[in-house]
Scaffold this motif. Structure first.
Motif, PDB file in Angstrom:
ATOM      1  N   MET A 150      30.926  40.091  40.264  1.00  0.00           N
ATOM      2  CA  MET A 150      29.908  39.631  41.226  1.00  0.00           C
ATOM      3  C   MET A 150      29.006  38.602  40.546  1.00  0.00           C
ATOM      4  O   MET A 150      28.406  38.885  39.526  1.00  0.00           O
ATOM      5  N   HIS A 151      28.959  37.436  41.113  1.00  0.00           N
ATOM      6  CA  HIS A 151      28.015  36.443  40.616  1.00  0.00           C
ATOM      7  C   HIS A 151      26.603  36.875  41.002  1.00  0.00           C
ATOM      8  O   HIS A 151      26.354  37.243  42.144  1.00  0.00           O
ATOM      9  N   ILE A 152      25.702  36.772  40.063  1.00  0.00           N
ATOM     10  CA  ILE A 152      24.337  37.226  40.321  1.00  0.00           C
ATOM     11  C   ILE A 152      23.616  36.256  41.251  1.00  0.00           C
ATOM     12  O   ILE A 152      22.625  36.600  41.893  1.00  0.00           O
ATOM     13  N   VAL A 153      24.145  35.053  41.356  1.00  0.00           N
ATOM     14  CA  VAL A 153      23.492  34.076  42.224  1.00  0.00           C
ATOM     15  C   VAL A 153      23.485  34.543  43.677  1.00  0.00           C
ATOM     16  O   VAL A 153      22.509  34.327  44.398  1.00  0.00           O
ATOM     17  N   TYR A 154      24.533  35.220  44.091  1.00  0.00           N
ATOM     18  CA  TYR A 154      24.616  35.599  45.509  1.00  0.00           C
ATOM     19  C   TYR A 154      23.480  36.530  45.937  1.00  0.00           C
ATOM     20  O   TYR A 154      22.749  36.197  46.886  1.00  0.00           O
ATOM     21  N   PRO A 155      23.301  37.676  45.277  1.00  0.00           N
ATOM     22  CA  PRO A 155      22.151  38.495  45.688  1.00  0.00           C
ATOM     23  C   PRO A 155      20.813  37.809  45.462  1.00  0.00           C
ATOM     24  O   PRO A 155      19.875  38.009  46.245  1.00  0.00           O
ATOM     25  N   ALA A 156      20.727  36.987  44.424  1.00  0.00           N
ATOM     26  CA  ALA A 156      19.446  36.318  44.177  1.00  0.00           C
ATOM     27  C   ALA A 156      19.115  35.338  45.302  1.00  0.00           C
ATOM     28  O   ALA A 156      17.974  35.268  45.769  1.00  0.00           O
ATOM     29  N   TYR A 165      33.614  29.955  41.145  1.00  0.00           N
ATOM     30  CA  TYR A 165      32.997  30.260  42.424  1.00  0.00           C
ATOM     31  C   TYR A 165      33.976  30.048  43.573  1.00  0.00           C
ATOM     32  O   TYR A 165      33.750  30.501  44.673  1.00  0.00           O
ATOM     33  N   LEU A 166      35.054  29.318  43.290  1.00  0.00           N
ATOM     34  CA  LEU A 166      35.953  28.940  44.375  1.00  0.00           C
ATOM     35  C   LEU A 166      36.974  30.022  44.700  1.00  0.00           C
ATOM     36  O   LEU A 166      37.707  29.899  45.680  1.00  0.00           O
ATOM     37  N   SER A 167      37.031  31.026  43.866  1.00  0.00           N
ATOM     38  CA  SER A 167      37.958  32.113  44.160  1.00  0.00           C
ATOM     39  C   SER A 167      37.190  33.424  44.193  1.00  0.00           C
ATOM     40  O   SER A 167      37.180  34.176  43.229  1.00  0.00           O
ATOM     41  N   PRO A 168      36.481  33.653  45.279  1.00  0.00           N
ATOM     42  CA  PRO A 168      35.646  34.854  45.334  1.00  0.00           C
ATOM     43  C   PRO A 168      36.494  36.114  45.476  1.00  0.00           C
ATOM     44  O   PRO A 168      37.569  36.096  46.077  1.00  0.00           O
ATOM     45  N   THR A 169      35.997  37.152  44.891  1.00  0.00           N
ATOM     46  CA  THR A 169      36.689  38.430  45.024  1.00  0.00           C
ATOM     47  C   THR A 169      36.338  39.063  46.363  1.00  0.00           C
ATOM     48  O   THR A 169      35.489  38.568  47.113  1.00  0.00           O
ATOM     49  N   ALA A 224      25.551  33.464  35.422  1.00  0.00           N
ATOM     50  CA  ALA A 224      25.464  34.923  35.291  1.00  0.00           C
ATOM     51  C   ALA A 224      26.566  35.576  36.092  1.00  0.00           C
ATOM     52  O   ALA A 224      26.776  35.267  37.259  1.00  0.00           O
ATOM     53  N   TYR A 225      27.258  36.462  35.437  1.00  0.00           N
ATOM     54  CA  TYR A 225      28.349  37.164  36.121  1.00  0.00           C
ATOM     55  C   TYR A 225      28.452  38.554  35.526  1.00  0.00           C
ATOM     56  O   TYR A 225      28.242  38.755  34.331  1.00  0.00           O
ATOM     57  N   THR A 226      28.731  39.503  36.371  1.00  0.00           N
ATOM     58  CA  THR A 226      28.964  40.850  35.875  1.00  0.00           C
ATOM     59  C   THR A 226      30.055  41.492  36.706  1.00  0.00           C
ATOM     60  O   THR A 226      30.087  41.318  37.919  1.00  0.00           O
ATOM     61  N   PRO A 227      30.968  42.163  36.067  1.00  0.00           N
ATOM     62  CA  PRO A 227      31.940  42.927  36.852  1.00  0.00           C
ATOM     63  C   PRO A 227      31.286  44.195  37.395  1.00  0.00           C
ATOM     64  O   PRO A 227      30.423  44.789  36.741  1.00  0.00           O
ATOM     65  N   LEU A 228      31.698  44.564  38.562  1.00  0.00           N
ATOM     66  CA  LEU A 228      31.102  45.745  39.180  1.00  0.00           C
ATOM     67  C   LEU A 228      31.950  46.968  38.849  1.00  0.00           C
ATOM     68  O   LEU A 228      33.129  47.018  39.193  1.00  0.00           O
ATOM     69  N   THR A 229      31.336  47.881  38.162  1.00  0.00           N
ATOM     70  CA  THR A 229      32.038  49.130  37.871  1.00  0.00           C
ATOM     71  C   THR A 229      31.353  50.241  38.637  1.00  0.00           C
ATOM     72  O   THR A 229      30.152  50.440  38.500  1.00  0.00           O
ATOM     73  N   PRO A 230      32.084  50.960  39.454  1.00  0.00           N
ATOM     74  CA  PRO A 230      31.443  51.990  40.283  1.00  0.00           C
ATOM     75  C   PRO A 230      30.992  53.176  39.440  1.00  0.00           C
ATOM     76  O   PRO A 230      31.435  53.385  38.316  1.00  0.00           O
TER      77      PRO A 230
END
Lengths: 145, 209
Positions: free
Chosen positions: A1-7, B8-12, B127-133
């Motif tokens: 998840m790019h942080i830009v989206y929620p921001a 950004y062009l390949s959103p999950t 800024a990017y972070t993978p989401l881990t439940p």
């Protein structure tokens, strides 16, 4: 998840809340806009908590605290609004100008001290807008200053 | 934190769902501040809060999402609807919900949005972070609250008690001030009682306790 989206979503929500607070006239709508701004802050807190991977979960805990404080704020705010409505018969912010500076010229629809006698004759009117239909006296701030 | 940022062009799928929910939230928030009907504003606020709860779920903050649903959608909206009804707001379209400084509000809000979005995009572009439940469940959050954040939690409970008492004192009418007069009705210029005949008890006409 790019942080830009929620921001960005949170920034847009905050701006919408700013618009609502400034542009709305009804007090309850202003309270709703304040809620929107608080929710924007909450979204930011959650997003950055996830991004930073905080072990103490400070972002999410602070979100819970903000939610609780928002609930308390709405409770007290609505109590104030209801007391205001009980005493003034209006919740329009444009008419609640007693703490404002004395403007240059009469403010439209401002119930002032000199209208008290007239107001008590017209006890059933709900709108304090036209209060100058008593004896031709203007509805401005006649003998206030 | 910022490892191996995808394009950004390949959103999950998570990002697509988040963006859809965010669009719903922003759109219904716009409707909240622009609608002409008071009750509809409260109902659009439900949509906003629900979409935001979905955003929290996507961001793996499950407990916050359910608290949002419980408190905002459940309690705050009901309180606001109570406020709307108790102030005898007009049901239906009303033309005077916007005050006179609407153009200034548009300018200020657009400026705020432009500045905030520009700064945020500029600052967190990488800024990017993978989401881990499993990071925001009730167990983790509860352990965190009751070990690290106990003192703010207790302070917050005292604040809730104070808000409760304050709301009761504000909404009761039979609590008199020190000089025997009504606590709310004795403004310095007597303005507050102009609408009640003879300065009697105000809530007789409203019926709104």
């Amino acid at each position: 998840m790019h942080i830009v989206y929620p921001a960005v979503v949170s920034a847009l929500l905050f701006s919408i809340g700013v618009y609502g607070v400034l542009a709305r006239r009804n007090t309850i709508l202003v309270l709703m806009s304040v809620e929107l701004m608080l929710n924007a802050v909450n979204l930011n807190l959650v997003a950055f908590d996830v991004w930073l991977g905080d072990r103490l979960h400070s972002g999410q805990v602070l979100t819970l605290f903000v939610i609780v404080i928002a609930a308390a704020e709405v409770g007290v705010g609505l109590a104030i609004v209801l007391a205001l409505y009980r005493n003034r018969r209006t919740v329009d912010l444009d008419y609640l100008r007693d703490l404002a500076e004395p403007a240059d010229g009469p403010t439209p629809g401002n119930p002032t001290v000199t209208d008290q006698a007239q107001t008590q004759r017209h006890t059933t009117d709900d709108q304090p807008v036209e209060r100058d239909h008593g004896d031709g006296r203007p509805a401005g701030r006649g003998g206030k200053s | 934190m910022t490892e191996a940022m995808p394009s950004y062009l390949s959103p999950t799928g998570q990002e697509i769902i988040f963006l859809l929910l965010g669009a719903v939230a922003v759109g219904s928030a716009l409707l909240v501040v622009t609608t002409r009907q008071l009750v509809h504003a409260a109902l659009w606020l439900v949509v906003t809060f629900g979409a935001l709860a979905g955003c929290y779920l996507v961001l793996t903050a499950e407990f916050v999402a359910w608290v949002q649903v419980l408190i905002y959608v459940g309690a705050v909206i009901v309180l606001l609807l109570f406020g709307i009804m108790l102030t005898r707001a007009p049901i239906g379209r009303s033309t005077d919900l916007d005050s006179g400084n609407r153009p200034a509000a548009v300018v200020v809000a657009l400026a705020t949005a432009a500045i905030l979005v520009t700064v945020v995009i500029d600052g967190f572009r990488m800024a990017y972070t993978p989401l881990t439940p499993g990071q925001g469940g009730a167990a983790e959050l509860g352990g965190s609250i009751f070990s690290t954040w106990v003192l703010p939690f207790e302070a917050l409970s005292v604040l809730l008690l104070a808000a409760l008492i304050g709301a009761i004192v504000l909404s009761r009418t039979d609590i008199t001030g020190a000089n025997g007069t009504n606590q709310r009705g004795d403004g310095p210029n007597g303005l507050s009682r102009t609408d009640t005949p003879g300065g009697g008890s105000p809530p007789d006409q409203t019926g709104g306790h």
